[in-house]
Design a protein around this motif. Structure first.
Motif, PDB file in Angstrom:
ATOM      1  N   SER A  87       0.823  -1.214   0.000  1.00 19.08           N
ATOM      2  CA  SER A  87       0.000   0.000   0.000  1.00 19.08           C
ATOM      3  C   SER A  87       0.853   1.258   0.000  1.00 19.08           C
ATOM      4  O   SER A  87       0.549   2.243  -0.678  1.00 19.08           O
ATOM      5  N   ASP A  88       1.968   1.224   0.762  1.00 23.12           N
ATOM      6  CA  ASP A  88       2.753   2.445   0.961  1.00 23.12           C
ATOM      7  C   ASP A  88       4.152   2.401   0.361  1.00 23.12           C
ATOM      8  O   ASP A  88       4.814   3.438   0.308  1.00 23.12           O
ATOM      9  N   PHE A  89       4.610   1.210  -0.073  1.00 25.13           N
ATOM     10  CA  PHE A  89       6.005   1.085  -0.477  1.00 25.13           C
ATOM     11  C   PHE A  89       6.144   0.287  -1.770  1.00 25.13           C
ATOM     12  O   PHE A  89       5.315  -0.557  -2.093  1.00 25.13           O
ATOM     13  N   ASP A  90       7.236   0.576  -2.497  1.00 20.20           N
ATOM     14  CA  ASP A  90       7.714  -0.270  -3.582  1.00 20.20           C
ATOM     15  C   ASP A  90       8.905  -1.055  -3.049  1.00 20.20           C
ATOM     16  O   ASP A  90       9.806  -0.474  -2.421  1.00 20.20           O
ATOM     17  N   VAL A  91       8.925  -2.355  -3.289  1.00 15.82           N
ATOM     18  CA  VAL A  91       9.946  -3.225  -2.725  1.00 15.82           C
ATOM     19  C   VAL A  91      10.679  -3.935  -3.859  1.00 15.82           C
ATOM     20  O   VAL A  91      10.064  -4.617  -4.686  1.00 15.82           O
ATOM     21  N   ALA A  92      12.016  -3.764  -3.897  1.00 16.94           N
ATOM     22  CA  ALA A  92      12.861  -4.393  -4.915  1.00 16.94           C
ATOM     23  C   ALA A  92      13.724  -5.459  -4.270  1.00 16.94           C
ATOM     24  O   ALA A  92      14.167  -5.316  -3.123  1.00 16.94           O
ATOM     25  N   PHE A  93      14.001  -6.534  -5.017  1.00 16.15           N
ATOM     26  CA  PHE A  93      14.816  -7.648  -4.534  1.00 16.15           C
ATOM     27  C   PHE A  93      16.055  -7.738  -5.420  1.00 16.15           C
ATOM     28  O   PHE A  93      15.951  -8.070  -6.605  1.00 16.15           O
ATOM     29  N   VAL A  94      17.215  -7.429  -4.852  1.00 14.05           N
ATOM     30  CA  VAL A  94      18.444  -7.278  -5.633  1.00 14.05           C
ATOM     31  C   VAL A  94      19.450  -8.351  -5.229  1.00 14.05           C
ATOM     32  O   VAL A  94      19.722  -8.536  -4.034  1.00 14.05           O
ATOM     33  N   THR A  95      20.013  -9.042  -6.205  1.00  8.68           N
ATOM     34  CA  THR A  95      21.003 -10.096  -5.980  1.00  8.68           C
ATOM     35  C   THR A  95      22.342  -9.696  -6.603  1.00  8.68           C
ATOM     36  O   THR A  95      22.398  -8.747  -7.397  1.00  8.68           O
ATOM     37  N   PRO A  96      23.437 -10.398  -6.277  1.00  6.90           N
ATOM     38  CA  PRO A  96      24.740 -10.054  -6.872  1.00  6.90           C
ATOM     39  C   PRO A  96      24.751 -10.018  -8.395  1.00  6.90           C
ATOM     40  O   PRO A  96      25.340  -9.091  -8.975  1.00  6.90           O
ATOM     41  N   PRO A  97      24.129 -10.978  -9.104  1.00 10.56           N
ATOM     42  CA  PRO A  97      24.126 -10.858 -10.568  1.00 10.56           C
ATOM     43  C   PRO A  97      23.445  -9.581 -11.052  1.00 10.56           C
ATOM     44  O   PRO A  97      23.851  -8.997 -12.060  1.00 10.56           O
ATOM     45  N   MET A  98      22.401  -9.137 -10.352  1.00 12.56           N
ATOM     46  CA  MET A  98      21.738  -7.900 -10.747  1.00 12.56           C
ATOM     47  C   MET A  98      22.658  -6.710 -10.517  1.00 12.56           C
ATOM     48  O   MET A  98      22.716  -5.782 -11.335  1.00 12.56           O
ATOM     49  N   LEU A  99      23.399  -6.713  -9.394  1.00 12.23           N
ATOM     50  CA  LEU A  99      24.352  -5.644  -9.131  1.00 12.23           C
ATOM     51  C   LEU A  99      25.447  -5.627 -10.180  1.00 12.23           C
ATOM     52  O   LEU A  99      25.842  -4.562 -10.674  1.00 12.23           O
ATOM     53  N   HIS A 100      25.936  -6.798 -10.512  1.00 14.33           N
ATOM     54  CA  HIS A 100      26.992  -6.870 -11.524  1.00 14.33           C
ATOM     55  C   HIS A 100      26.487  -6.345 -12.859  1.00 14.33           C
ATOM     56  O   HIS A 100      27.197  -5.630 -13.572  1.00 14.33           O
TER      57      HIS A 100
END
Length: 548
Positions: A362-375
């Motif tokens: 309702s109030d937030f956007d939540v992202a899920f970030v892993t090492p391959p995504m960072l790379h």
């Protein structure tokens, strides 16, 4: 607020402070003769400077296994010996130029093959006082009393100042936090209570369970303040820091300017080095390190907060002593890094791990970030494949989700952790919407004037109904104005925290506006499977030394 002002304010908040991507330099110093295998050279003093030089060189020391790991901005650097290393009856010194590339690892091996051999007779007599021997003595005497401190907004060093489990550190690093974490060794991290945090004087006192410092002697502060040693311009000083991804090390320099509350120096601090004890050439504690506030200073320039202010903070903290925090051990970073070969083996344009999955409550956007995504984010400027990834909108979105402001140094090394990023949503308030509709009637078609719905406070995660403790509950702060700060959550979890064993994972999100009301979010099975698959190469690797 005028429309242009609104747009500028929104832009300042949404565009997360982009900091230059870092590269990793791994230095290893080994020597050998005909009768020996390669032997690590511990405590070898090296000087690091940018090329061409823009400031005084930074002194670094190799660890017990002859290595040192540095996170550096892209560019050319010179690595050279501060003093020759004596081995097998010969003296060796090095000077190498390296080129650091963002998001890349570079290994520099210093051996007899690329060393200059220096005549022994040109070296100082063994009886000559040497700064390295003084630093070795300080490190040997006090290193167990110097610890790492993690607050939601910063990583710092600290040191034991009282047998009640009291630790002095940098007040700017602690900020407004009431609870922090103290890391005693690479595998032991415990909760701490903030007794006092004075940002105006850059001193904080935190408390851990006294049993944890029973074998770690408190550093003598020469309190009351009237007995504290003073500092003079040009005086040599040494600090013992706990850098991130490295062993405790001494850094040294000189006093460059005396001010009423702070002493400016030419000491260069590693990431996590503020809050460390500072010693004069007699080995007495004269203060603690803090980031310099001079207008032309660099981000790693250090100032010294004098002992008098530590003594005052300590005296003010003693009446606040009550029940000590538990000695419970908290989760730490996994022991082994994410395998670099897994990044290199991913064909460009075909990787399924490039996109960062995002869900909304309702109030937030939540992202899920892993090492391959960072790379992928670190390499995105040269990325050429994938229709979705060629989209400018997708590139911009990925950039925002993987820019970490004050935590850029921590994440630039691609730690093998899951990052859950919680960003407050933006909405248009009633009066701004009414004003925009009124402007439209006058022929002005203005964009929505959105503000953040609220600021992040905390998150709780459960796996099959059991609460999961994060490795770090980081917070990322964005200044909207001089008085208003918007906060994002940046929680770091073990890679297996949300594995198939969970069945259902639930996130309970809390805002500062409604701290008692949980805003629930249940990650989809597709997102959980994506996270699990991204860590498959990591689970297949063998162990390596743990990073702190």
């Amino acid at each position: 607020m005028r429309p242009a002002s609104v747009v500028l304010a929104l832009f300042a908040v949404v565009a997360v402070s982009a900091q230059p991507e870092r590269g990793t330099l791994r230095i290893k110093v080994t020597l050998a003769d005909a009768a020996q295998p390669p032997t690590p050279v511990p405590r070898h003093a090296l000087l690091l400077s940018d090329e061409p030089p823009t400031a005084e060189p930074r002194q670094i020391f190799t660890t017990a296994n002859g290595t040192v790991v540095l996170m550096l901005r892209p560019g050319s650097y010179v690595v050279e010996s501060d003093r020759p290393a004596v081995f097998g009856g010969r003296a060796y010194q090095w000077r190498q130029v390296v080129e650091i590339v963002a998001g890349r690892d570079l290994s520099l091996d210093l051996t007899a093959d690329n060393a200059e051999i220096v005549p022994l007779e040109t070296l100082s007599s063994p009886t000559t006082p040497d700064s390295a021997s003084r630093e070795d003595a300080l490190l040997s005497k006090y290193q167990e009393s110097v610890v790492a401190v993690w607050s939601p907004t910063a990583r710092a060093s600290g040191f034991v100042v009282d047998s009640h489990g009291l630790i002095a550190t940098d007040g700017r690093a602690i900020g407004t936090a009431t609870v922090v974490e103290v890391q005693l060794t690479p595998t032991v991290k415990v909760p701490a209570r903030v007794l006092r945090s004075d940002r105006s004087r850059d001193v904080a006192i935190v408390q851990i369970n006294p049993s944890l410092v029973a074998t770690r002697p408190a550093l003598a502060l020469d309190c009351p303040p009237s007995r504290a040693p003073s500092l003079d311009n040009g005086q040599a000083i040494t600090s013992i820091t706990v850098p991130h991804m490295g062993e405790k090390e001494p850094v040294h320099g000189e006093v460059t300017a005396l001010q009423p509350r702070r002493v400016e120096t030419n000491v260069r601090l590693p990431f996590g080095g503020s809050g460390a004890p500072v010693f004069n050439d007699a080995g007495s504690v004269v203060g603690l390190t803090s980031i310099s506030l001079e207008p032309d200073s660099r981000a790693d320039d250090a100032a010294v907060v004098l002992t008098v202010f530590i003594c005052e903070a300590l005296a003010a903290s003693l009446p606040a002593l009550s029940e000590a925090p538990a000695a419970t051990q908290l989760p730490v970073e996994p022991a082994r890094p994410y395998p670099a070969s897994a990044f290199e083996d991913v064909p460009r344009g075909t990787t399924p791990t490039a996109a960062v999955p995002v869900m909304s409550s309702s109030d937030f956007d939540v992202a899920f970030v892993t090492p391959p995504m960072l790379h992928r984010a670190q390499q995105r400027s040269g990325w050429t494949g994938g229709q979705t990834e060629r989209s400018p909108e997708a590139q911009a979105r990925l950039g925002r989700l993987t820019e970490f402001g004050a935590w850029s140094d921590y994440f630039s090394s691609l730690p093998p952790v899951l990052i859950v990023r919680v960003t407050p949503k933006m909405v248009e308030g009633f009066w701004k919407r009414l004003g925009r509709e009124a402007a439209r009637t006058q022929g002005a078609d203005l964009p929505p004037f959105k503000d953040f719905k609220g600021s992040f406070l905390q998150m709780r995660a459960t796996c099959a109904g059991v609460e999961v403790t994060p490795i770090h509950p980081f917070v990322l702060e964005h200044a909207v104005s001089e008085k208003n700060v918007i906060r994002e959550g940046l929680y770091v979890f073990d890679p297996d925290a949300f594995g198939p064993q969970c069945g259902t994972v639930t996130l309970s999100l809390y805002s500062e506006a409604q701290p008692q009301r949980a805003d629930p979010l249940t990650p989809t099975r597709a997102i959980l499977d994506k996270i699990w698959n991204d860590f498959a190469p990591y689970r297949a690797t063998s162990g390596t030394p743990k990073q702190q």
